[in-house]
Enzyme design. Structure first.
Site, mmCIF file in Angstrom:
data_model
loop_
_atom_site.group_PDB
_atom_site.id
_atom_site.type_symbol
_atom_site.label_atom_id
_atom_site.label_comp_id
_atom_site.label_asym_id
_atom_site.label_seq_id
_atom_site.Cartn_x
_atom_site.Cartn_y
_atom_site.Cartn_z
ATOM 1 N N THR A 155 -3.926 5.111 4.748
ATOM 2 C CA THR A 155 -4.215 6.420 5.332
ATOM 3 C C THR A 155 -5.360 7.113 4.592
ATOM 4 O O THR A 155 -5.295 8.299 4.268
ATOM 5 C CB THR A 155 -2.948 7.309 5.381
ATOM 6 O OG1 THR A 155 -1.844 6.534 5.855
ATOM 7 C CG2 THR A 155 -3.120 8.470 6.349
ATOM 8 N N LYS B 232 -8.282 -2.923 10.949
ATOM 9 C CA LYS B 232 -6.885 -2.662 11.261
ATOM 10 C C LYS B 232 -6.824 -2.193 12.714
ATOM 11 O O LYS B 232 -7.400 -1.156 13.060
ATOM 12 C CB LYS B 232 -6.349 -1.576 10.321
ATOM 13 C CG LYS B 232 -5.020 -0.945 10.732
ATOM 14 C CD LYS B 232 -4.651 0.147 9.741
ATOM 15 C CE LYS B 232 -3.456 0.953 10.211
ATOM 16 N NZ LYS B 232 -3.031 1.942 9.199
ATOM 17 N N GLU C 35 0.846 -1.199 0.000
ATOM 18 C CA GLU C 35 0.000 0.000 0.000
ATOM 19 C C GLU C 35 0.877 1.243 0.000
ATOM 20 O O GLU C 35 1.971 1.255 0.576
ATOM 21 C CB GLU C 35 -0.923 0.035 1.214
ATOM 22 C CG GLU C 35 -0.225 0.287 2.532
ATOM 23 C CD GLU C 35 -1.173 0.577 3.683
ATOM 24 O OE1 GLU C 35 -1.282 1.754 4.068
ATOM 25 O OE2 GLU C 35 -1.769 -0.379 4.205
#
Length: 212
Positions: free
Chosen positions: A72, A132, A43
Site C-alpha cells: 500500500t 500487481k 509485506e
C-alpha cells in the site's frame, strides 16, 4: 526477459503474505508462523499503524529466512518511509510513476498496482519489472486470461479473491504470483496466540502452489 534475483525468487515461491492491521505485540510471532508455513515473502501495508517499526523488526529478525516488503505504498512519501525502514520490495495498489522512479533510484524492486492494459504497459515503460493486478476479486479470472492474450510475457502478481480452493486457477489463468491477506493469515488467530493455526494454513497454501 531478465528479472532481478528477488523477482525470480518470488516467481518460484509464488505467494506474498499481506498483513494489514497487524499489531506490534504479535507481529514477530506472526511472521515466524508464516515462515514456518513455507511462505518467504511478507509485506506490511503502510497504512498499518507502526508499519515502519514492524518492517524494521522483521528485517532484523528474519534476514536469513524471508523477504520483507512494504505494501500500500501509494505515494513517494510512503516509499521514502518504506525504504528507510528497510523494505526489500515495494508494492502499490496504484500506478505512481514517481514511486517507481524513487524505488529505482534506491535499487528496490517495485511492483505497482494496475488494472487496464494501458496501465500495465505504462508500468513496464516506466521500468517496473512486474505489476500487481488488483483488485482481482472484482476483476475475475477471465479478465486475467484476456489480459494475458496481448500481454503474454510481463510478470503479474494477482491480488484479491485468492483462496485455497481457487489458487491453482489463478496460475492457470496466467498469474506468476499471488498476494494474499486474511485468507492466508488470520490476524484474529494471531491476536489469540494461535500461531500454529496460522502455520498450518500457510502450509496448505504453500503445498498447493508447490505442485504447480
Amino acid at each position: 526477459m531478465m528479472y532481478t534475483a528477488l523477482l525470480e525468487e518470488l516467481m518460484s515461491s509464488k505467494i506474498i503474505a499481506i498483513l494489514r492491521g497487524v499489531e506490534p505485540h504479535y507481529a514477530l510471532p506472526t511472521g515466524q508462523a508464516i515462515i514456518e508455513g513455507g511462505v518467504r515473502f511478507m509485506e506490511i501495508t503502510m497504512n498499518t499503524p507502526g508499519a515502519e517499526e514492524m518492517i524494521a523488526q522483521w528485517r532484523e529478525q528474519f534476514s536469513q529466512q524471508a523477504y520483507v516488503g512494504a505494501g500500500t505504498v501509494i505515494d513517494v512519501e510512503h516509499a521514502k518511509r518504506a525504504v528507510a525502514a528497510g523494505a526489500q520490495f515495494i508494492i502499490s495498489p496504484n500506478l505512481d510513476l514517481e514511486v517507481i522512479e524513487y524505488a529505482q533510484q534506491h535499487n528496490i524492486p517495485v511492483w505497482p498496482g494496475v488494472i487496464t492494459p494501458t496501465e500495465i504497459l505504462a508500468a513496464r515503460k516506466a521500468g517496473a519489472e512486474a505489476i500487481k493486478l488488483f483488485p482481482m476479486g472484482s476483476l475475475g479470472l477471465q479478465y486475467l486470461r484476456e489480459v494475458r492474450g496481448p500481454i503474454a510475457d510481463y510478470p503479474i502478481i494477482a491480488t484479491g479473491g485468492v483462496t485455497l480452493d481457487n489458487i491453482s486457477e489463478y496460475f492457470a489463468a496466467g498469474a506468476n504470483a499471488v498476494g494474499m491477506g486474511t485468507k492466508l493469515v488470520d490476524l484474529q488467530a494471531a491476536r489469540e496466540g494461535r500461531f500454529k493455526d496460522i502455520t498450518a494454513t500457510v502450509k496448505l497454501h504453500a503445498a498447493a502452489v508447490a505442485k504447480l
